[in-house]
Design a protein around this motif. Structure first.
Motif, short mmCIF file in Angstrom:
data_model
loop_
_atom_site.label_atom_id
_atom_site.label_comp_id
_atom_site.label_asym_id
_atom_site.label_seq_id
_atom_site.Cartn_x
_atom_site.Cartn_y
_atom_site.Cartn_z
N GLY A 37 0.44 -1.32 0.37
CA GLY A 37 -0.01 -0.17 -0.02
C GLY A 37 0.89 1.07 0.03
O GLY A 37 0.41 2.43 -0.01
N PHE A 38 2.19 1.16 0.24
CA PHE A 38 2.91 2.68 -0.57
C PHE A 38 4.08 2.12 -0.76
O PHE A 38 5.64 2.82 -0.70
CB PHE A 38 3.24 2.66 1.86
N GLY A 39 4.40 1.86 -1.93
CA GLY A 39 5.25 1.43 -3.15
C GLY A 39 5.96 0.46 -3.29
O GLY A 39 6.13 0.96 -4.14
N ALA A 40 6.28 -0.36 -1.77
CA ALA A 40 7.54 -1.13 -2.13
C ALA A 40 7.34 -2.60 -1.92
O ALA A 40 8.40 -3.45 -2.94
CB ALA A 40 7.74 -1.62 -0.55
N CYS A 41 6.72 -2.59 -2.87
CA CYS A 41 6.15 -4.90 -3.39
C CYS A 41 5.91 -4.69 -4.49
O CYS A 41 6.33 -5.57 -5.04
CB CYS A 41 5.28 -5.14 -2.54
N TYR A 42 5.63 -3.44 -5.59
CA TYR A 42 5.13 -3.84 -7.00
C TYR A 42 3.62 -4.36 -7.08
O TYR A 42 3.85 -4.98 -8.48
CB TYR A 42 6.93 -3.31 -7.75
N VAL A 43 3.22 -4.86 -6.74
CA VAL A 43 2.51 -5.98 -6.89
C VAL A 43 0.94 -5.19 -7.26
O VAL A 43 0.09 -6.11 -8.32
CB VAL A 43 1.40 -6.40 -5.10
N CYS A 44 0.79 -3.62 -7.21
CA CYS A 44 -0.14 -3.07 -7.60
C CYS A 44 0.40 -2.59 -8.77
O CYS A 44 -0.49 -1.76 -9.50
CB CYS A 44 -0.69 -2.18 -6.89
N MET A 45 1.10 -2.93 -10.05
CA MET A 45 1.40 -2.43 -11.00
C MET A 45 0.31 -2.34 -12.82
O MET A 45 0.35 -3.27 -12.14
CB MET A 45 3.10 -2.18 -11.59
N ARG A 46 -0.21 -1.67 -12.84
CA ARG A 46 -0.16 -1.21 -13.93
C ARG A 46 -0.22 -0.35 -14.92
O ARG A 46 1.02 0.34 -14.82
CB ARG A 46 -2.31 -0.55 -13.52
N THR A 47 -0.56 -1.06 -16.20
CA THR A 47 0.10 -0.30 -18.05
C THR A 47 -1.01 1.40 -18.04
O THR A 47 -2.34 1.24 -17.99
CB THR A 47 -0.36 -1.13 -18.60
N PHE A 48 0.43 2.33 -18.46
CA PHE A 48 0.02 3.55 -18.62
C PHE A 48 0.35 3.92 -20.03
O PHE A 48 1.25 3.21 -20.48
CB PHE A 48 0.12 4.42 -17.74
N GLU A 49 -0.46 4.82 -20.66
CA GLU A 49 -0.20 5.37 -21.74
C GLU A 49 0.33 6.86 -21.88
O GLU A 49 -1.07 7.18 -21.73
CB GLU A 49 -0.75 5.07 -23.19
N VAL A 50 1.46 7.19 -22.28
CA VAL A 50 1.75 8.46 -21.76
C VAL A 50 3.04 9.06 -22.75
O VAL A 50 3.59 8.30 -23.01
CB VAL A 50 2.97 8.68 -20.40
N ASP A 51 2.40 10.00 -23.03
CA ASP A 51 3.03 9.81 -25.08
C ASP A 51 3.29 8.73 -25.88
O ASP A 51 4.24 8.93 -27.07
CB ASP A 51 4.59 10.97 -24.49
#
Ligand code: FES
Length: 290
Positions: A253-267
């Motif tokens: 819940g605070f950025g350490a485990c990377y379990v919550c990664m999702r794909t985004f499209e930027v530029d």
């Protein structure tokens, strides 16, 4: 060794009511809060009200808490559950969560009663923001997604921004928070599956009308991939900016485990982001639906 209640496991660092905060400079804490009430609002959803310390009351719309839910059945509940804050009542020193009792975590949460304690960490993540140039916004949510959009609407109303809330649900009885939206002066439009009014084609007509009438300086959504896609398409073609609150399974819940990664499209390029840390609220046009 002290005897801990079942929902107080793993809480050596948690601050209990009345204890001084050992890290007052840190924006996030782990707290043992007191349950004030935890009542059904309809057949599927409950509203939990917690007495919480001052730092927890800094939570704003779109941020979340990570909840150490008790077990509903005696077996282990291994992970905390992320839940966006529904309301913060600073004068009463209370935070509220509106939630659907469906998984083991939320069913366990549903067993808590007034007088129980509840371990929560937060406030976490990056929530919604309002551009001062926006005079009228549209929020479009489905199911429990409306619980995330309700505090945003309150924030908008407090800043003199007009809100049109499109409330989508399977059936009329499950439309969430209509009173809250009306209470802040929002125009509300209910759309439900039972009469077909929640169809994308009908919601599209409603949104186009709002754009035409100058009621859509920005779009906000949560709770439905198809509604996100609709707002993205209309936002792109009409130049309406937007934000989406993403839902995702989390561990730390605070950025350490990377379990919550999702794909985004930027530029035009795909990139991965942590929903808990870089979100859960993102630029709508960069989000890739699920
Ligand atoms: Fe661990 Fe997001 S839940 S990085």
């Amino acid at each position: 060794m002290t005897n801990l209640a079942p929902n107080e496991k793993y809480t050596n660092s948690a601050i209990r009511p009345g204890e001084p905060d050992p890290y007052p400079q840190k924006p996030v804490g782990e707290y043992i809060t007191d349950v004030v009430s935890n009542n059904w609002v309809n057949d599927e959803y409950k509203l939990m009200v917690l007495k919480a310390p001052e730092k927890a009351l800094t939570a704003y719309a779109g941020q979340f808490f990570h909840l150490l839910c008790p077990s509903p059945d005696g077996a282990e509940v291994w992970m905390r559950r992320p839940m966006s804050v529904y309301n913060v009542d600073k004068s009463a020193g209370q935070i509220e969560f509106l939630y659907k009792c469906e998984g083991r975590g939320t069913k366990g949460m549903g067993t808590l009663e007034a007088g129980d304690t509840f371990n929560v960490s937060g406030p976490l993540g990056i929530g919604f923001n309002l551009d001062p140039a926006w005079k009228n916004i549209v929020v479009l949510g489905r199911g429990v997604g409306l619980a995330t959009l309700a505090p945003l609407s309150l924030m908008a109303a407090e800043n003199g921004v007009g809100v049109t809330a499109i409330l989508s649900a399977r059936k009329t009885e499950l439309v969430m928070s209509e009173d809250l939206f009306k209470g802040i002066g929002a125009a509300t439009i209910k759309v439900v599956d039972t009469d077909g009014s929640s169809d994308v084609s009908n919601v599209e007509k409603i949104l186009e009308g709002l754009i035409l009438n100058g009621k859509a300086d920005a779009f906000f959504t949560c709770g439905s991939s198809r509604l996100l896609k609709l707002m993205q398409t209309l936002g792109k073609s009409h130049g309406v900016p937007g934000q989406v609150a993403m839902e995702q399974i989390m561990v730390c819940g605070f950025g350490a485990c990377y379990v919550c990664m999702r794909t985004f499209e930027v530029d035009g390029a795909q990139t991965l982001r942590r929903v808990c840390r870089e979100g859960p609220v993102f630029n709508m046009q960069e989000a890739v639906g699920w």
